[in-house]
Design a protein around this motif. Structure first.
Motif, PDB file in Angstrom:
ATOM      1  N   TRP A  69      -4.553   4.645   4.458  1.00  0.00           N
ATOM      2  CA  TRP A  69      -4.307   3.963   3.397  1.00  0.00           C
ATOM      3  C   TRP A  69      -3.508   2.830   3.782  1.00  0.00           C
ATOM      4  CZ3 TRP A  69      -4.894   6.429  -1.585  1.00  0.00           C
ATOM      5  CH2 TRP A  69      -5.243   7.709  -1.464  1.00  0.00           C
ATOM      6  N   GLY A  70      -3.669   1.523   3.001  1.00  0.00           N
ATOM      7  CA  GLY A  70      -3.138   0.241   3.374  1.00  0.00           C
ATOM      8  C   GLY A  70      -1.595   0.099   2.773  1.00  0.00           C
ATOM      9  N   ALA A  71      -1.126  -1.270   2.964  1.00  0.00           N
ATOM     10  CA  ALA A  71       0.229  -1.318   2.470  1.00  0.00           C
ATOM     11  C   ALA A  71       0.423  -1.254   1.135  1.00  0.00           C
ATOM     12  CB  ALA A  71       0.745  -2.835   3.096  1.00  0.00           C
ATOM     13  N   GLN A  72      -0.625  -1.658   0.008  1.00  0.00           N
ATOM     14  CA  GLN A  72      -0.567  -1.569  -1.152  1.00  0.00           C
ATOM     15  C   GLN A  72      -0.865  -0.381  -1.609  1.00  0.00           C
ATOM     16  OE1 GLN A  72       1.091  -4.269  -2.718  1.00  0.00           O
ATOM     17  NE2 GLN A  72       1.321  -5.162  -0.478  1.00  0.00           N
ATOM     18  N   ASN A  73      -0.988   0.630  -0.940  1.00  0.00           N
ATOM     19  CA  ASN A  73      -1.479   2.031  -1.600  1.00  0.00           C
ATOM     20  C   ASN A  73      -3.007   2.000  -1.886  1.00  0.00           C
ATOM     21  OD1 ASN A  73      -0.586   4.719  -1.447  1.00  0.00           O
ATOM     22  ND2 ASN A  73      -0.600   4.581  -3.610  1.00  0.00           N
ATOM     23  N   GLU A  74      -3.742   1.291  -1.154  1.00  0.00           N
ATOM     24  CA  GLU A  74      -5.245   1.202  -1.572  1.00  0.00           C
ATOM     25  C   GLU A  74      -5.849   2.135  -0.322  1.00  0.00           C
ATOM     26  OE1 GLU A  74      -4.116  -2.490   1.186  1.00  0.00           O
ATOM     27  OE2 GLU A  74      -3.345  -1.237  -0.343  1.00  0.00           O
ATOM     28  N   LEU A  75      -6.888   2.795  -0.721  1.00  0.00           N
ATOM     29  CA  LEU A  75      -7.710   3.778   0.133  1.00  0.00           C
ATOM     30  C   LEU A  75      -8.639   2.969   1.065  1.00  0.00           C
ATOM     31  CD1 LEU A  75      -8.423   6.762   0.756  1.00  0.00           C
ATOM     32  CD2 LEU A  75      -9.978   6.574  -1.067  1.00  0.00           C
ATOM     33  N   LEU A  76      -8.402   2.979   2.240  1.00  0.00           N
ATOM     34  CA  LEU A  76      -9.158   2.342   3.318  1.00  0.00           C
ATOM     35  C   LEU A  76     -10.401   2.879   3.761  1.00  0.00           C
ATOM     36  CD1 LEU A  76      -6.382   0.543   5.249  1.00  0.00           C
ATOM     37  CD2 LEU A  76      -7.530  -0.500   2.964  1.00  0.00           C
ATOM     38  N   THR A  77     -10.096   4.307   4.270  1.00  0.00           N
ATOM     39  CA  THR A  77     -11.313   5.034   4.732  1.00  0.00           C
ATOM     40  C   THR A  77     -11.472   6.480   4.449  1.00  0.00           C
ATOM     41  OG1 THR A  77     -10.113   5.530   6.844  1.00  0.00           O
ATOM     42  CG2 THR A  77     -11.589   3.363   6.850  1.00  0.00           C
ATOM     43  N   ILE A  78     -12.372   6.962   4.392  1.00  0.00           N
ATOM     44  CA  ILE A  78     -12.513   8.546   4.086  1.00  0.00           C
ATOM     45  C   ILE A  78     -13.395   9.278   5.083  1.00  0.00           C
ATOM     46  CG2 ILE A  78     -13.319  10.317   2.534  1.00  0.00           C
ATOM     47  CD1 ILE A  78     -13.102   8.234   0.209  1.00  0.00           C
ATOM     48  N   LEU A  79     -12.907  10.135   5.857  1.00  0.00           N
ATOM     49  CA  LEU A  79     -13.575  10.955   6.996  1.00  0.00           C
ATOM     50  C   LEU A  79     -13.315  12.307   6.872  1.00  0.00           C
ATOM     51  CD1 LEU A  79     -12.848  10.109  10.769  1.00  0.00           C
ATOM     52  CD2 LEU A  79     -12.730  12.283   9.794  1.00  0.00           C
ATOM     53  N   HIS A  80     -14.522  12.901   6.927  1.00  0.00           N
ATOM     54  CA  HIS A  80     -14.544  14.299   6.725  1.00  0.00           C
ATOM     55  C   HIS A  80     -15.254  14.788   7.659  1.00  0.00           C
ATOM     56  CE1 HIS A  80     -16.475  18.290   5.258  1.00  0.00           C
ATOM     57  NE2 HIS A  80     -15.457  18.216   4.535  1.00  0.00           N
TER      58      HIS A  80
END
Length: 372
Positions: free
Chosen positions: A191-202
């Motif tokens: 997550w970024g500073a503005q609570n935005e989702l940056l990456t998803i890893l599974h």
């Protein structure tokens, strides 16, 4: 002496409680976590903080007891009666000076040995508690949050850069199920500073390496699906990229907020420090910090010996007029003693020898006043 002992216990209890509260407030998160696990663990952690509070509470508690009790003796004409019987001040004050010497020894032992040993046990208990919580979260499949330094993003991601400008500030991890060092269906979100989702890893599988001494875990991922999200120009999703790996190039490392096992030299017992100096295992910078620490707390531990002549003389001379104001006078003298040591200790060298100036000053004034 029985009266001084009782007053010492009371004043030490009050001062130790105040100092203990300050220590508790610095470690409130760990203590609340321990209380949630077990009240006995909570009490154990609190008891491990007592030696440090006692190392300062006992010397100054005894000093306040001396000026208060001797002042009352003087007000009740007991000191005058002993002088009328030909008992000199040095004679009836001898048990007080011997008690001051014993209290100073206990204070130095508590600050130079018992306090760092207890602190080490405290950090070990906290470390075990955090690891126990972490393992229970894994078993329950709960989401676990970690802080991530944006500048260390590439290292955290195992050598892979996310490709976007926004820096990750935290990561969350959830595990489908895990047994020992093998986890399945591991999902990591950043997550970024503005609570935005940056990456998803599974990852379908992850081999786990737990580094307990450094408070960290490393994940060796297999059969990985990775998606990077682009929020350029705002929090709204602009584009995304998806890629799969058979194996992740480097392990992903998470750090748990646990106390470090490698203690600083100023946080080790005095005898252990001397042994490391003898073996030449202490660097110059660590040596100076440790010397400053040991000189500071050794001088504070010896406060009863340094302050006793001055406080006793003031109590005898002022006790005839104002009994309870002696206690206030004693508090002011102890504060001045501490402030003098703090200011001079910082100014004179980096080894902390300046802390002994307050002892020499108080002791010299007290001996001179007793001779008059």
């Amino acid at each position: 002496m029985r009266e001084i002992l009782g007053a010492t216990l009371l004043s030490t209890l009050v001062l130790t409680a105040i100092l203990l509260y300050g220590n508790l407030s610095k470690n409130d998160e760990e203590l609340f976590r321990a209380l949630a696990i077990s009240p006995l663990l909570f009490l154990e952690l609190v008891s491990l903080m007592l030696p440090f509070a006692l190392s300062l509470g006992l010397p100054f508690g005894f000093s306040l007891a001396v000026i208060f009790c001797v002042g009352r003796w003087s007000a009740d004409r007991e000191v005058l009666a002993m002088q009328s019987l030909g008992i000199r001040r040095n004679l009836w004050a001898k048990p007080i000076f011997l008690s001051a010497l014993a209290v100073s020894f206990i204070g130095c032992f508590a600050s130079l040995h018992l306090s760092p040993v207890s602190r080490g046990v405290f950090e070990e208990r906290v470390r075990d508690m955090i690891w126990q919580d972490f393992e229970s979260w894994v078993e329950d499949g709960r989401e676990i949050a970690f802080k991530v330094d944006g500048e260390g993003e590439q290292k955290f991601m195992g050598g892979l850069t996310s490709g976007h400008q926004k820096k990750m500030t935290r990561a969350t991890m959830s595990i489908g199920y895990g047994a020992g060092h093998l986890w399945h269906n591991v999902r990591i979100l950043t997550w970024g500073a503005q609570n935005e989702l940056l990456t998803i890893l599974h990852a379908k599988r992850a081999t786990v390496r737990k580094i307990r001494d450094k408070g960290a875990i490393e994940l060796f991922l297999s059969e990985v699906d990775y998606e990077s999200l682009d929020h350029s120009g705002g929090n709204h999703l602009k584009s995304s990229s998806f890629v799969s790996f058979k194996k992740w190039k480097q392990p992903i490392r998470f750090s748990l907020e646990t106390p470090q096992i490698n203690r600083d030299s100023k946080h080790m017992p005095f005898l252990e420090f001397l042994n490391k100096v003898k073996l030449d295992e202490i660097h110059d910078a660590d040596y100076q910090r440790a010397c400053f620490h040991f000189n500071k707390y050794a001088s504070l531990g010896c406060a009863p010996v340094a302050l006793c002549p001055l406080l006793l003389t003031l109590a005898v001379r002022r006790g005839r007029r104002e009994t309870y104001s002696n206690l206030f006078t004693g508090v002011l003298i102890c504060l001045f003693y501490f402030l003098l040591g703090t200011s001079v200790g910082e100014l004179i060298g980096s080894n902390g020898y300046g802390w002994w100036i307050s002892n020499l000053t108080a002791g010299s004034i007290g001996v001179f006043a007793m001779q008059r």
